[in-house]
Scaffold this motif. Structure first.
Motif, PDB file in Angstrom:
ATOM      1  N   ASP A   1      -2.970  -5.726   6.612  1.00 15.65           N
ATOM      2  CA  ASP A   1      -2.772  -6.069   5.212  1.00 15.65           C
ATOM      3  C   ASP A   1      -1.279  -5.932   4.865  1.00 15.65           C
ATOM      4  O   ASP A   1      -0.615  -4.993   5.311  1.00 15.65           O
ATOM      5  N   ILE A   2      -0.777  -6.877   4.068  1.00 11.16           N
ATOM      6  CA  ILE A   2       0.645  -6.899   3.709  1.00 11.16           C
ATOM      7  C   ILE A   2       1.097  -5.566   3.107  1.00 11.16           C
ATOM      8  O   ILE A   2       2.222  -5.112   3.332  1.00 11.16           O
ATOM      9  N   ARG A   3       0.175  -4.883   2.410  1.00  6.40           N
ATOM     10  CA  ARG A   3       0.565  -3.615   1.765  1.00  6.40           C
ATOM     11  C   ARG A   3       0.724  -2.502   2.797  1.00  6.40           C
ATOM     12  O   ARG A   3       1.602  -1.646   2.662  1.00  6.40           O
ATOM     13  N   SER A   4      -0.082  -2.504   3.853  1.00  7.81           N
ATOM     14  CA  SER A   4       0.118  -1.530   4.943  1.00  7.81           C
ATOM     15  C   SER A   4       1.420  -1.826   5.675  1.00  7.81           C
ATOM     16  O   SER A   4       2.167  -0.913   6.030  1.00  7.81           O
ATOM     17  N   ARG A   5       1.700  -3.130   5.873  1.00 16.50           N
ATOM     18  CA  ARG A   5       2.947  -3.484   6.561  1.00 16.50           C
ATOM     19  C   ARG A   5       4.149  -3.092   5.716  1.00 16.50           C
ATOM     20  O   ARG A   5       5.161  -2.633   6.240  1.00 16.50           O
ATOM     21  N   GLN A   6       4.005  -3.258   4.387  1.00 16.89           N
ATOM     22  CA  GLN A   6       5.126  -2.931   3.501  1.00 16.89           C
ATOM     23  C   GLN A   6       5.399  -1.423   3.497  1.00 16.89           C
ATOM     24  O   GLN A   6       6.553  -0.999   3.594  1.00 16.89           O
ATOM     25  N   VAL A   7       4.349  -0.620   3.401  1.00 17.87           N
ATOM     26  CA  VAL A   7       4.577   0.827   3.365  1.00 17.87           C
ATOM     27  C   VAL A   7       5.145   1.291   4.702  1.00 17.87           C
ATOM     28  O   VAL A   7       5.998   2.189   4.757  1.00 17.87           O
ATOM     29  N   ALA A   8       4.738   0.649   5.805  1.00 14.22           N
ATOM     30  CA  ALA A   8       5.314   0.982   7.116  1.00 14.22           C
ATOM     31  C   ALA A   8       6.805   0.651   7.131  1.00 14.22           C
ATOM     32  O   ALA A   8       7.636   1.487   7.503  1.00 14.22           O
ATOM     33  N   GLU A   9       7.155  -0.555   6.676  1.00 20.39           N
ATOM     34  CA  GLU A   9       8.570  -0.965   6.706  1.00 20.39           C
ATOM     35  C   GLU A   9       9.417  -0.069   5.822  1.00 20.39           C
ATOM     36  O   GLU A   9      10.559   0.253   6.165  1.00 20.39           O
ATOM     37  N   GLU A  10       8.856   0.343   4.692  1.00 19.79           N
ATOM     38  CA  GLU A  10       9.616   1.248   3.807  1.00 19.79           C
ATOM     39  C   GLU A  10       9.869   2.593   4.474  1.00 19.79           C
ATOM     40  O   GLU A  10      10.754   3.347   4.057  1.00 19.79           O
ATOM     41  N   ASN A  11       9.064   2.888   5.492  1.00 20.34           N
ATOM     42  CA  ASN A  11       9.247   4.158   6.200  1.00 20.34           C
ATOM     43  C   ASN A  11       9.824   3.967   7.603  1.00 20.34           C
ATOM     44  O   ASN A  11       9.782   4.867   8.438  1.00 20.34           O
ATOM     45  N   GLY A  12      10.351   2.766   7.851  1.00 20.35           N
ATOM     46  CA  GLY A  12      11.170   2.574   9.044  1.00 20.35           C
ATOM     47  C   GLY A  12      10.471   2.094  10.300  1.00 20.35           C
ATOM     48  O   GLY A  12      11.030   2.185  11.391  1.00 20.35           O
ATOM     49  N   PHE A  13       9.238   1.568  10.179  1.00 17.47           N
ATOM     50  CA  PHE A  13       8.596   1.014  11.374  1.00 17.47           C
ATOM     51  C   PHE A  13       7.778  -0.215  11.009  1.00 17.47           C
ATOM     52  O   PHE A  13       7.479  -0.464   9.840  1.00 17.47           O
ATOM     53  N   LYS A  14       7.444  -1.004  12.040  1.00 17.73           N
ATOM     54  CA  LYS A  14       6.732  -2.274  11.843  1.00 17.73           C
ATOM     55  C   LYS A  14       5.323  -2.173  12.410  1.00 17.73           C
ATOM     56  O   LYS A  14       5.115  -1.513  13.426  1.00 17.73           O
ATOM     57  N   LEU A  15       4.385  -2.869  11.783  1.00 20.47           N
ATOM     58  CA  LEU A  15       3.017  -2.934  12.306  1.00 20.47           C
ATOM     59  C   LEU A  15       2.774  -4.326  12.864  1.00 20.47           C
ATOM     60  O   LEU A  15       2.880  -5.310  12.131  1.00 20.47           O
ATOM     61  N   THR A  16       2.446  -4.405  14.159  1.00 20.34           N
ATOM     62  CA  THR A  16       2.226  -5.710  14.790  1.00 20.34           C
ATOM     63  C   THR A  16       0.824  -5.817  15.386  1.00 20.34           C
ATOM     64  O   THR A  16       0.497  -6.808  16.034  1.00 20.34           O
ATOM     65  N   HIS A  17       0.006  -4.776  15.165  1.00 15.84           N
ATOM     66  CA  HIS A  17      -1.359  -4.772  15.706  1.00 15.84           C
ATOM     67  C   HIS A  17      -2.148  -5.975  15.176  1.00 15.84           C
ATOM     68  O   HIS A  17      -1.989  -6.394  14.043  1.00 15.84           O
TER      69      HIS A  17
ATOM     70  N   TYR B   1      -8.327  -0.792   0.196  1.00 17.43           N
ATOM     71  CA  TYR B   1      -8.362  -2.260   0.221  1.00 17.43           C
ATOM     72  C   TYR B   1      -8.470  -2.874  -1.175  1.00 17.43           C
ATOM     73  O   TYR B   1      -7.785  -3.836  -1.493  1.00 17.43           O
ATOM     74  N   TYR B   2      -9.338  -2.298  -2.022  1.00 21.17           N
ATOM     75  CA  TYR B   2      -9.502  -2.855  -3.373  1.00 21.17           C
ATOM     76  C   TYR B   2      -8.595  -2.170  -4.379  1.00 21.17           C
ATOM     77  O   TYR B   2      -8.735  -2.380  -5.588  1.00 21.17           O
ATOM     78  N   GLY B   3      -7.678  -1.335  -3.911  1.00 25.03           N
ATOM     79  CA  GLY B   3      -6.764  -0.628  -4.802  1.00 25.03           C
ATOM     80  C   GLY B   3      -5.444  -1.352  -4.937  1.00 25.03           C
ATOM     81  O   GLY B   3      -5.337  -2.546  -4.664  1.00 25.03           O
ATOM     82  N   ASN B   4      -4.428  -0.613  -5.356  1.00 25.55           N
ATOM     83  CA  ASN B   4      -3.105  -1.220  -5.496  1.00 25.55           C
ATOM     84  C   ASN B   4      -2.122  -0.539  -4.548  1.00 25.55           C
ATOM     85  O   ASN B   4      -2.506   0.308  -3.743  1.00 25.55           O
ATOM     86  N   TYR B   5      -0.850  -0.923  -4.676  1.00 27.41           N
ATOM     87  CA  TYR B   5       0.121  -0.443  -3.693  1.00 27.41           C
ATOM     88  C   TYR B   5       0.215   1.079  -3.664  1.00 27.41           C
ATOM     89  O   TYR B   5       0.398   1.681  -2.597  1.00 27.41           O
ATOM     90  N   SER B   6       0.042   1.707  -4.835  1.00 22.22           N
ATOM     91  CA  SER B   6       0.145   3.176  -4.850  1.00 22.22           C
ATOM     92  C   SER B   6      -0.960   3.825  -4.022  1.00 22.22           C
ATOM     93  O   SER B   6      -0.781   4.926  -3.482  1.00 22.22           O
ATOM     94  N   ASP B   7      -2.100   3.151  -3.882  1.00 21.08           N
ATOM     95  CA  ASP B   7      -3.158   3.685  -3.018  1.00 21.08           C
ATOM     96  C   ASP B   7      -2.736   3.653  -1.547  1.00 21.08           C
ATOM     97  O   ASP B   7      -3.121   4.520  -0.768  1.00 21.08           O
ATOM     98  N   PHE B   8      -1.951   2.649  -1.188  1.00 23.22           N
ATOM     99  CA  PHE B   8      -1.441   2.564   0.183  1.00 23.22           C
ATOM    100  C   PHE B   8      -0.373   3.627   0.434  1.00 23.22           C
ATOM    101  O   PHE B   8      -0.296   4.194   1.523  1.00 23.22           O
ATOM    102  N   VAL B   9       0.452   3.888  -0.597  1.00 21.48           N
ATOM    103  CA  VAL B   9       1.451   4.960  -0.466  1.00 21.48           C
ATOM    104  C   VAL B   9       0.731   6.293  -0.276  1.00 21.48           C
ATOM    105  O   VAL B   9       1.110   7.103   0.578  1.00 21.48           O
ATOM    106  N   ASN B  10      -0.344   6.495  -1.040  1.00 14.87           N
ATOM    107  CA  ASN B  10      -1.142   7.711  -0.891  1.00 14.87           C
ATOM    108  C   ASN B  10      -1.728   7.817   0.519  1.00 14.87           C
ATOM    109  O   ASN B  10      -1.655   8.877   1.154  1.00 14.87           O
ATOM    110  N   VAL B  11      -2.280   6.714   1.030  1.00 14.61           N
ATOM    111  CA  VAL B  11      -2.836   6.712   2.389  1.00 14.61           C
ATOM    112  C   VAL B  11      -1.740   7.068   3.400  1.00 14.61           C
ATOM    113  O   VAL B  11      -1.943   7.899   4.296  1.00 14.61           O
TER     114      VAL B  11
END
Ligand code: 4NP
Length: 158
Positions: free
Chosen positions: A52-68, A125-135
């Motif tokens: 999901d774009i939001r998981s990829r975004q939170v990863a990039e904000e923390n310095g790594f990429k998700l390619t799985h 999944y049904y939340g918003n970006y802050s839920d991904f930051v929390n995860v």
């Protein structure tokens, strides 16, 4: 080689992020050479997709990429991994329902593997970006504890 598989429902939000965070954790601790890390989902809706774009975004904000690319969990994963790490109790039930006869691979809860094993990583999944930051924050501290737990359980092998 210690083989660790992270599992959630869709394999697009939590488990690929857990995989990425754990890869960072083992890098930071200079333990990458000891591990093989992967992730999978108990459902097959998203097979082949990037996270999901939001998981990829939170990863990039923390310095790594998700390619799985998402894949489905199978009974064979019990034979191919040393630890299966699930995000919630439903994942644990779904995974356990596929356990081959006589297989003893441990299924750990992502948040807490020996004391309080009822804590979950909530589905964002049904939340918003802050839920991904929390995860991400939950996974970050959980991965530190997971690495410590696995290394202490493998003192004879690592
Ligand atoms: P995940 O999140 O299990 O963390 O990857 C979900 C992704 C997709 C769906 C549910 C949860 N879905 O219903 O499609």
């Amino acid at each position: 080689m210690i083989r660790v598989l992270f599992v959630c429902l869709g394999n697009i939000c939590r488990s690929p992020l857990a995989e990425g965070v754990f890869i960072q954790t083992i890098k930071n601790n200079k333990k990458s050479h000891l591990f093989h890390v992967d992730s999978a989902g108990t459902a097959s809706y998203h097979i082949g997709k990037l996270p999901d774009i939001r998981s990829r975004q939170v990863a990039e904000e923390n310095g790594f990429k998700l390619t799985h690319r998402a894949r489905a969990f199978t009974a064979n994963d019990f034979n191919n991994f040393d630890y299966i790490v699930v995000m919630d109790k439903q994942n644990r039930m779904d995974v356990e329902s596929k356990r081959p006869k006589n297989n003893t691979t441990p299924v750990l809860m992502m948040r807490g593997n020996n004391t309080n094993n009822t804590l979950e990583v909530p589905d964002p999944y049904y939340g918003n970006y802050s839920d991904f930051v929390n995860v991400y924050q939950l996974l970050s501290s959980a991965c530190d504890e997971l690495l410590e737990y696995i290394l202490s359980s493998n003192q004879n092998n690592v």
